[in-house]
Enzyme design. Structure first.
Site, short mmCIF file in Angstrom:
data_model
loop_
_atom_site.label_atom_id
_atom_site.label_comp_id
_atom_site.label_asym_id
_atom_site.label_seq_id
_atom_site.Cartn_x
_atom_site.Cartn_y
_atom_site.Cartn_z
N HIS A 133 0.85 -1.20 0.00
CA HIS A 133 0.00 0.00 0.00
C HIS A 133 0.89 1.25 0.00
CE1 HIS A 133 -3.53 2.46 0.67
NE2 HIS A 133 -2.83 3.11 1.58
N THR A 165 -6.35 -8.34 6.11
CA THR A 165 -7.47 -8.76 6.96
C THR A 165 -8.73 -8.17 6.33
OG1 THR A 165 -7.01 -6.84 8.33
CG2 THR A 165 -6.11 -8.93 9.10
#
Ligand code: GRF
Length: 241
Positions: A133, A165
C-alpha cells in the site's frame, strides 16, 4: 478461465543452492490490475540466490493490464478473471479464488490489485495474503494517498507491506519505508519516490515470508533475525551546527 504458460498440477518449483543441492521454493501468486512494476520487482528479486520463492502465477481482473505482459515476458503463467463478467462481488471473488487455487500458492500477493475483496476471499488466504500500500499505514488507507499526503502538508510519507485482513488497508504490518516530502513535490514526484521504496520492501517482505521468518502474534508481525537499525529521517533536516 485457464492458466496459460504452465501445465497445471506442476510440482513445487526448485532451485539449486550454492552447494549444489535442490531447494524447494514457495509458490507465489501475484494479483495485479495495472502497470505491474511491483510484480516485476518481486519476480526479478525472487531469482536472487537465497530467495526461497518463485512467482508461479499472475492473475488480473483486467485483460489489458500491463502486468500480464510483464509476467509473460518472464515465463510466468497468467490468468484473467474480469470483474465486469460477474454480477456480484461474491461471484467474482469465488471465481478468483478458484483460479488462484489452481496455482496452489503458498503465498498470494496483492500488488496493485484494485478490487476490494470479500471477507470470504480474505479468510481463505488468511496468514498468506500480503498487500503493498502506498502510504505509511494506518495513515491514508484507500485511494489517492499521495494527493492526500500533500494536501495535509506531511513531511514524511511512504509505503507499507501488510497481511490482509477483512477491513481495507488494515492488517498486521510487516515492513514500511519512509521518504521525505520535498518542497515542490507534486503527486507524480512523490509517487515516484514512494514507488522506488515499494520495489524494495515488497521483495523484502516476501523473501522473509518464504524463509519462514515472519511471526504473526496477536495482530503484530515480527521478523525473526532482522537486523535492528537506529536512525531518523528529519524533514526538513535541521541546520548543520
Ligand atoms: C502501487 O503504488 C501499489 O502500492 C498500489 O498500486 C500501485 C501499483 O503499481 N497498491 P504497480 O502496478 O505495481 O506498478
Amino acid at each position: 478461465m485457464s492458466l496459460k504458460g504452465r501445465p497445471e498440477g506442476e510440482s513445487t518449483p526448485k532451485r539449486v543452492s550454492a552447494e549444489g543441492s535442490p531447494v524447494s521454493l514457495r509458490r507465489i501468486t501475484v494479483l495485479v490490475s495495472g502497470r505491474g512494476s511491483n510484480l516485476a520487482a518481486l519476480a526479478d528479486a525472487s531469482l536472487q540466490p537465497g530467495f526461497a520463492g518463485a512467482v508461479t502465477h499472475v492473475v488480473s481482473n483486467r485483460p489489458h493490464a500491463a502486468g500480464l505482459e510483464i509476467a509473460r515476458q518472464r515465463g510466468i503463467a497468467t490468468a484473467v478473471v474480469e470483474h465486469s463478467d460477474f454480477a456480484s462481488r461474491e461471484a467474482f471473488d469465488a471465481e478468483l479464488a478458484r483460479v488462484v487455487d489452481r496455482g496452489e500458492p503458498d503465498l498470494v500477493v496483492l500488488a496493485g490489485f484494485m478490487r476490494v475483496l470479500t471477507d470470504t476471499f480474505v479468510a481463505r488466504y488468511e496468514g498468506r495474503l500480503l498487500n503493498i500500500h502506498p502510504s505509511l499505514l494506518p495513515a491514508y488507507p484507500g485511494l489517492h494517498t499521495h494527493r492526500r499526503a500533500l494536501a495535509d502538508g506531511v513531511k514524511v510519507h511512504g509505503c507499507t507491506v501488510h497481511f490482509v485482513t477483512p477491513a481495507v488497508d488494515v492488517g498486521p504490518i510487516v515492513v514500511q519505508a519512509a521518504v521525505p516530502v520535498l518542497p515542490g513535490d507534486d503527486e507524480a514526484t512523490l509517487a515516484a519516490r514512494v514507488l522506488e521504496q515499494e520495489h524494495r520492501v515488497l521483495p523484502a517482505a516476501v523473501r522473509w515470508f518464504c524463509a519462514g521468518r515472519l511471526v504473526l502474534d496477536a495482530g503484530h508481525v515480527s521478523v525473526q533475525d532482522a537486523v535492528a537499525t537506529v536512525g531518523a529521517l528529519l524533514c526538513p533536516p535541521p541546520d548543520p551546527i
